[in-house]
Design an enzyme around this catalytic site. Structure first.
Site, mmCIF file in Angstrom:
data_model
loop_
_atom_site.group_PDB
_atom_site.id
_atom_site.type_symbol
_atom_site.label_atom_id
_atom_site.label_comp_id
_atom_site.label_asym_id
_atom_site.label_seq_id
_atom_site.Cartn_x
_atom_site.Cartn_y
_atom_site.Cartn_z
ATOM 1 N N TRP A 91 15.108 41.011 20.807
ATOM 2 C CA TRP A 91 13.646 41.105 20.836
ATOM 3 C C TRP A 91 13.093 40.768 22.206
ATOM 4 C CZ3 TRP A 91 11.878 44.383 17.743
ATOM 5 C CH2 TRP A 91 12.506 44.587 16.510
ATOM 6 N N ASP A 94 6.675 34.906 21.284
ATOM 7 C CA ASP A 94 6.821 35.825 20.149
ATOM 8 C C ASP A 94 7.375 35.016 18.977
ATOM 9 O OD1 ASP A 94 7.584 37.616 18.226
ATOM 10 O OD2 ASP A 94 8.825 38.862 19.544
ATOM 11 N N LYS A 114 7.325 38.441 7.841
ATOM 12 C CA LYS A 114 8.389 37.459 7.592
ATOM 13 C C LYS A 114 7.792 36.210 6.932
ATOM 14 C CE LYS A 114 10.184 39.491 11.733
ATOM 15 N NZ LYS A 114 11.243 40.348 11.232
HETATM 16 N N1 PMP Z 1 9.807 40.260 17.591
HETATM 17 C C1 PMP Z 1 10.645 39.688 16.710
HETATM 18 C C2 PMP Z 1 11.215 38.335 17.014
HETATM 19 C C3 PMP Z 1 10.992 40.380 15.535
HETATM 20 O O1 PMP Z 1 11.825 39.833 14.661
HETATM 21 C C4 PMP Z 1 10.430 41.656 15.293
HETATM 22 C C5 PMP Z 1 10.711 42.448 14.033
HETATM 23 N N2 PMP Z 1 11.816 42.200 13.338
HETATM 24 C C6 PMP Z 1 9.589 42.204 16.260
HETATM 25 C C7 PMP Z 1 9.289 41.474 17.390
HETATM 26 C C8 PMP Z 1 8.978 43.569 16.077
HETATM 27 O O2 PMP Z 1 8.007 43.457 15.112
HETATM 28 P P1 PMP Z 1 7.214 44.720 14.516
HETATM 29 O O3 PMP Z 1 8.189 45.492 13.713
HETATM 30 O O4 PMP Z 1 6.137 44.041 13.715
HETATM 31 O O5 PMP Z 1 6.673 45.481 15.666
#
Ligand code: PMP
Length: 361
Positions: free
Chosen positions: A102, A172, A196
């Site tokens: 991420w 994040d 989540k």
């Molecule tokens: N950052 C993290 C730490 C994540 O776990 C995720 C999704 N699993 C995201 C960003 C991306 O999120 P989204 O699908 O809501 O764009």
């Protein structure tokens, strides 16, 4: 069908009590004669839902008054672009800490807008560790420092909040928000996709220090300018009303559970039970360094990976589902967010012991 324990990394389990309440209110919210989904976002009923959700979140996280809470769409991924667009504020450089999949996505997007300095990277350890404060090569001229406190795929979580010496810190928190107490005042901006620990997919929460709002890169679309949402109570356009309502129900549920402090105690117990089961056996292994293990996402491997598919099939029979690890890591991953009951983790631990007995050579 019997209720399962769902270990998905997201969209993830929601508290059962929240779903039952939403079901009860789905066709007629508090005598309004209609569903929340059908309400005008500008009507007094929805405004009361929206305001209560924000007040409860502020109360749960002790969010100081000089921070705005925004209820947005576009997922955490939109924030990867919105952050440089809004926070560069005349500067051309930003620091990023690279701890996994991420972080990498956030970095790739930021590179479209600025020079990215990688303040630290744990790629050499295949993202199984976190850097120490001393490892961080921070650039005092950076507009901000971005990091991912909890990497959902690798299952690594920072055991500390980085000190950035006055440079705005951006986090994040998609997979760790509301799981343990944090001091919001240490952060310039916190963001999280809802799917989540907050509610259904489609809602994204941004908590931002007020003084950072209002200066965007030329050409920033109106929908990507925090000011438009901040000036309009997140109703610059039609917000994700039903997700906002469900998030509000989750916040009420959390308050009933003793708030974040109460939830953190349960989360620590859940994670400890699972890591103890993994470490106490030579049949299972955790790839993650002990000081960086996530409370929320627990990847683990079977020493004999040929048994992976049997493990998943037998687990499913035992109503333990979505345990397959991310394709980039392999093995298993148990995501144990707030809504995963302690009994669910204990059922997994018991299943793992039984599976080992049946299959160990
Ligand atoms: N950052 C993290 C730490 C994540 O776990 C995720 C999704 N699993 C995201 C960003 C991306 O999120 P989204 O699908 O809501 O764009």
């Amino acid at each position: 069908m019997t209720q399962v324990y769902n270990f998905s990394a997201g969209p993830a389990m929601l508290p059962h009590d929240v779903l039952v309440r939403a079901q009860k209110e789905i066709t007629d919210w508090h005598g309004a004669g209609m569903s929340v989904m059908e309400m005008s976002h500008r009507g007094k009923e929805f405004i009361s839902i929206a305001e209560k959700a924000e007040a409860d979140l502020r109360n749960l996280m002790t969010i100081p008054d000089n921070y705005k809470v925004l209820f947005l769409q576009g997922g955490a991924s939109s924030q990867f672009g919105m952050i440089p667009m809004n926070l560069l504020r005349g500067k051309t450089q930003a620091d990023y800490i690279n701890t996994g999949a991420w972080s990498k996505k956030a970095i790739a997007e930021a590179k479209r807008y600025c020079d990215v300095n990688i303040a630290a990277s744990t790629e050499d350890s295949s993202f199984t560790t976190t850097p120490t404060q001393a490892d961080l090569k921070l650039n005092p001229g950076a507009a901000y420092v971005h990091y991912t406190p909890n990497e959902t795929i690798g299952g690594v979580e920072f055991p500390y909040v980085p000190e950035t010496n006055g440079v705005p810190l951006v986090a994040d928190m998609s997979s760790t928000i509301l799981s343990r107490e944090i001091d919001v005042s240490k952060f310039a901006l916190i963001y999280a996709g809802a799917q989540k620990n907050i509610g259904p997919a489609g809602l994204t929460i941004v908590i931002i220090r007020e003084d950072l709002i209002g200066e965007t890169l030329p050409g920033t679309p109106a929908m990507f300018d925090y000011k438009n949402f901040s000036d309009n109570d997140s109703m610059y356009n039609t917000p994700p009303t039903y997700g906002w309502y469900l998030a509000g129900l989750v916040f009420e549920w959390l308050k009933d559970k003793g708030g974040i402090a109460g939830m953190a105690e349960i989360n620590q117990r859940k994670a400890t039970a699972l890591y103890d089961a993994i470490d106490g056996s030579s049949f299972y292994a955790s790839p993650v360094a002990k000081d960086s293990r996530s409370w929320m996402n627990v990847p683990f491997t079977l020493v004999d990976s040929e048994l992976d598919s049997v493990f998943l099939a037998e687990a499913k029979e035992a109503s333990l589902v979505t345990l397959k690890g991310h394709r980039s890591v392999g093995g298993m991953r148990a995501s144990i967010y707030n809504a995963m009951p302690e009994e669910g983790v204990l059922a997994l631990v018991e299943f793992m012991a039984g599976f080992e007995k049946r299959h160990a050579k």
